[in-house]
Design an enzyme around this catalytic site. Structure first.
Site, PDB file in Angstrom:
ATOM      1  N   HIS A  90      20.626 -18.818   9.508  1.00  0.00           N
ATOM      2  CA  HIS A  90      21.104 -17.991   8.576  1.00  0.00           C
ATOM      3  C   HIS A  90      22.634 -17.984   8.433  1.00  0.00           C
ATOM      4  CE1 HIS A  90      16.937 -16.822   9.441  1.00  0.00           C
ATOM      5  NE2 HIS A  90      16.906 -16.572   8.118  1.00  0.00           N
ATOM      6  N   GLU A 136      21.182 -15.284  16.349  1.00  0.00           N
ATOM      7  CA  GLU A 136      21.626 -16.505  16.196  1.00  0.00           C
ATOM      8  C   GLU A 136      23.325 -16.672  16.945  1.00  0.00           C
ATOM      9  OE1 GLU A 136      21.563 -17.673  12.009  1.00  0.00           O
ATOM     10  OE2 GLU A 136      19.278 -17.518  12.165  1.00  0.00           O
ATOM     11  N   ARG A 180      26.761  15.207   5.526  1.00  0.00           N
ATOM     12  CA  ARG A 180      25.688  15.826   4.843  1.00  0.00           C
ATOM     13  C   ARG A 180      25.438  17.177   4.705  1.00  0.00           C
ATOM     14  NH1 ARG A 180      21.356  12.239   5.086  1.00  0.00           N
ATOM     15  NH2 ARG A 180      20.504  13.803   3.928  1.00  0.00           N
ATOM     16  N   ARG A 196      16.902  12.157   2.734  1.00  0.00           N
ATOM     17  CA  ARG A 196      17.495  12.595   1.447  1.00  0.00           C
ATOM     18  C   ARG A 196      16.677  12.683   0.280  1.00  0.00           C
ATOM     19  NH1 ARG A 196      21.717   8.647   3.356  1.00  0.00           N
ATOM     20  NH2 ARG A 196      23.941  10.011   2.683  1.00  0.00           N
TER      21      ARG A 196
HETATM   22  N1  URA Z   1      25.654   4.993   6.142  1.00  0.00           N
HETATM   23  C1  URA Z   1      24.233   5.815   6.270  1.00  0.00           C
HETATM   24  O1  URA Z   1      23.431   4.959   6.709  1.00  0.00           O
HETATM   25  N2  URA Z   1      24.226   6.943   5.902  1.00  0.00           N
HETATM   26  C2  URA Z   1      25.299   7.649   5.347  1.00  0.00           C
HETATM   27  O2  URA Z   1      24.899   8.752   5.039  1.00  0.00           O
HETATM   28  C3  URA Z   1      26.473   6.999   5.009  1.00  0.00           C
HETATM   29  C4  URA Z   1      26.535   5.645   5.292  1.00  0.00           C
END
Ligand code: URA
Length: 253
Positions: free
Chosen positions: A4, A77, A220, A165
């Protein structure tokens, strides 16, 4: 020739350390930041590789794509080509309200919300970072002058449901993950990303070393999507932190 990554021992030239961004588009910039002598090696699927140099030693920069499954292929790898230490650089979403943007997070241990690590070690096996790499990353983060935090990361196979989310197509998160974000907050988890659990588990299972530094692109507790300026700055901050970390890190086999 590894299937890969399209690298062989001749191309890897005895490098012992690999820097692993997720994004192939970040490889060249990172390699050239570390040394202007950086050279392109190979590109196949999500795996783009450049060779750079720090402290007179060859350092491989190889992208892994997003998430544990594709990262596991790169680590397999590259380990087979003699890489002993892996440093993941990437972006992350913070989940603690006190974490500012910009800032860096150095992962000391990862919650294994991935699937790939379970193909390498049972769930009881810890996903922990190497102490020497982590210490070097902390010094690197200090040099950037921006805020940094160190601690536990929740490392998820998915960007959307696994990170709870709801701004998604179905707007639904399965019961297993409903309430998970506040649970991780209460357990003092700092952030979400998608690769450290797989990386740390495989590296430890192989008797190799790994560390992870991430740049916070979103908090968040405030919003869900980063802006482009924040992303560009994130790249720069990571490159300078890792560059300094490389200048003080020695990997003894
Ligand atoms: N990467 C992630 O996995 N989550 C985020 O909120 C931002 C970047």
């Amino acid at each position: 020739m590894k299937y890969h990554v399209k690298l062989n021992e001749e191309l890897v030239k005895g490098a012992k350390i690999a820097i692993l961004p997720g994004d192939p588009g970040r490889v060249e910039k990172t390699a050239k930041f570390i040394s202007p002598k950086a050279q392109f090696l190979a590109s196949n699927r999500e795996y783009t590789s450049w060779m750079t140099e720090a402290n007179g030693k060859n350092i491989l920069v190889c992208s892994t794509g997003i998430g544990g499954p594709s990262l596991s292929i790169a680590v397999e790898e590259l380990a087979g080509l003699g890489i002993k230490a892996f440093i993941r650089i990437g972006t992350t979403g913070a989940i603690q309200p006190f974490i500012k943007i910009p800032s860096l997070i150095i992962t000391t241990g990862a919650v294994r919300l991935d699937g790939a690590s379970k193909h390498y070690a049972p769930v009881e096996y810890p996903a922990v970072a190497d102490f020497d790499i982590t210490s070097a990353l902390i010094e690197g983060a200090k040099k950037t002058g921006i805020n940094f935090y160190k601690g536990i990361t929740a490392s998820s196979d998915t960007f959307y449901p696994g990170q709870e989310r709801y701004d998604t197509y179905s707007k639904y998160v399965i019961k297993d993950f409903q309430g998970s974000l506040s649970e991780w907050q209460k357990l003092h988890v700092l952030n979400f990303e998608m690769e450290s659990a797989t990386l740390f588990t495989i590296a430890n299972a192989f008797g190799l070393k790994a560390g992870c530094i991430s740049s916070v692109i979103v908090n968040r507790t405030q919003n869900e999507t980063p802006d482009d300026k924040v992303l560009a700055q994130a790249e720069q901050n990571l490159a300078s932190a890792v560059n300094y970390a490389l200048s003080i890190l020695t990997i003894n086999e």
